[in-house]
Each structure stands twice: as structure tokens, then as C-alpha cells.
Design a protein around this motif. Structure first.
Motif, mmCIF file in Angstrom:
data_model
loop_
_atom_site.group_PDB
_atom_site.id
_atom_site.type_symbol
_atom_site.label_atom_id
_atom_site.label_comp_id
_atom_site.label_asym_id
_atom_site.label_seq_id
_atom_site.Cartn_x
_atom_site.Cartn_y
_atom_site.Cartn_z
ATOM 1 N N PRO A 13 0.738 -1.281 -0.093
ATOM 2 C CA PRO A 13 0.063 -0.039 -0.070
ATOM 3 C C PRO A 13 0.879 1.137 -0.028
ATOM 4 N N MET B 1 -13.739 -3.868 -3.038
ATOM 5 C CA MET B 1 -12.479 -4.604 -3.292
ATOM 6 C C MET B 1 -11.517 -4.277 -2.437
ATOM 7 N N ASP B 2 -10.608 -5.196 -1.978
ATOM 8 C CA ASP B 2 -9.461 -4.918 -1.266
ATOM 9 C C ASP B 2 -8.034 -4.934 -2.159
ATOM 10 N N ASP B 4 -5.115 -4.496 -1.943
ATOM 11 C CA ASP B 4 -4.326 -5.016 -1.237
ATOM 12 C C ASP B 4 -4.106 -6.787 -1.319
ATOM 13 N N ASP B 5 -5.452 -7.299 -1.204
ATOM 14 C CA ASP B 5 -5.442 -8.527 -1.201
ATOM 15 C C ASP B 5 -5.184 -8.936 -2.663
ATOM 16 N N ALA B 54 -8.965 -13.336 -2.184
ATOM 17 C CA ALA B 54 -8.983 -12.111 -2.905
ATOM 18 C C ALA B 54 -10.157 -11.895 -3.798
#
Lengths: 104, 104
Positions: A13, B1-2, B4-5, B54
DNA sequence: TTAATATGCAGTCATTTACCTGCATGTCAA
DNA sequence: TTGACATGCAGGTAAATGACTGCATATTAA
């Protein structure tokens, strides 16, 4: 392009934030970028090194300063290799899943 | 949505290979996928777990088997958020760099 | 029912990662 | 030239990662 380097670089990030910062204002110095982070300068340097190794950022020295520029080419290549082909089948997948649930 | 994942999931070559395998033939079982890897089944399970977390892969149990399906939506979202905006300025950057080198 | 098959779960371990501190080097300005 | 400023470089550490082994569970087929 080394997809591994690019994805690894993008998977943090802090590094994505750095790219966003450079997107807002290209050619920033290390100090300018650090002011927006919240970690030691040395840590930011490491992150920028990873972005540079992945060819996502290019640098130019100007006196005692180091200017950072985005290079969007690797992101484009990632798109060509990893996104576009999945885009094509995006609509057909619900169909696959339905078929499978119905007993193939 | 993430993000990072998704990026973390895509940052491993084994996991990208799994997505490629599923792109070639959607709905494969764990065993089928393992046959193409070169690691213990348990390791592959971990990778698939990360892909599933994810939301890049969805699974369906059929008897004692577990079928794996690609979900391209997160990749599309990554494109929308991370690629498209960088695409737009792709051509303008050489200009920025030149200007900078000329003394701003 | 029993044996083979497909997968799940827990614990271990070496490596990598992402932060840190401390000090060195190089550049500008007074 | 000298002090302030911008960055570079060398470890050190806690946590995450990615592989493994061993054993448990669930399903199918004989």
C-alpha cells in the motif's frame, strides 16, 4: 518486463500511495514524498528502490535532490498480459458456473 | 474490493500460474491443478486459499472434489483503479522528463 | 463395510519483508 | 569554509510468507 517485480512492487500500500502521489505531481523529491507518508525517510527510500527496480519509477538527480517520475509502461504491460485476456471472458463465466451447478 | 489482497495474490508466480491454468480450463479440481504445479498439494491449497480470499477464485464442492472457477471481476477493478488512469498520461510523461532535464 | 481417493487442518521452519536506528556522503548557501 | 540540508548506506528485528510433514476427515467404489 518482469511481472514478478511489477506485481510485488504494486502489492504494498505504501508503494501504491507513492505512485498516487507521483500521479498527482510528477517529479517529486524524496523529501516531498516522505512528507506524505508516515515512516522514516530510509523506509521510503527502500520502497522507491523497489518501484525503481520494477521500472515503475525513474529518477533524475538534480544537485543534492533526487526527482522521481512515474513510468506507466510496466503497468500497461501488466494490463496487456494479465487483465485483457481475463476481460474477454468476463461475461462468459457466470454461464460456466451455472452449467457446472446444473450437473455439467 | 481490497486492492491489497488482490495485488498480494497476484504477486506470486505460482498463483498467477493457477489463474492461467484456470483460464485454459475453468472449473478444475485441486488435484488437477496440483498436477501442473511442482509442490505439495498442501502448498497449492494455501495459494488457492489466498486467491479465494482475494475473490479471484470461487469454489464449488462436488462430492469429495472441489472445483475452482476464475472470477475476473477483481482484476477488472484493479484495471479501473490502477491502470486506466496511468494509461491516460502515458504519452505525456516523456514530455515531463524532457522538460525537467532542460532545467524546468 | 472397507479400501482407495480427494481434500482439510495443524504445526514447523527458512526466507523475505518492512520497518527501524545510526552514521556517512554530497551539495548548497551564508 | 562551515553549517544546514538532502540523500545514501549498513546493519538489526519482528512479522509475514511460502514451503514442508503428519495426521484427520469425507466421499466414492468394490
Amino acid at each position: 518486463m518482469d511481472a514478478d517485480d511489477v506485481f510485488k512492487a504494486l502489492s504494498d500500500p505504501t508503494r501504491r500511495k507513492l505512485l498516487d502521489l507521483l500521479y498527482e505531481k510528477n517529479g517529486q523529491t524524496l523529501g516531498e514524498l516522505c512528507a506524505n507518508l508516515d515512516m522514516a525517510r530510509q523506509s521510503a527510500t527502500q520502497h522507491l528502490g523497489i518501484l525503481e527496480a520494477a521500472n515503475l519509477v525513474s529518477t533524475v538527480k538534480r544537485g543534492r535532490e533526487k526527482l522521481h517520475f512515474i513510468n506507466p509502461v510496466p503497468i500497461h504491460e501488466v494490463y496487456e498480459r494479465w487483465v485483457r485476456k481475463f476481460e474477454i471472458q468476463r461475461l462468459s463465466l457466470l454461464h460456466d458456473l451455472k452449467k457446472e451447478l446444473e450437473g455439467e
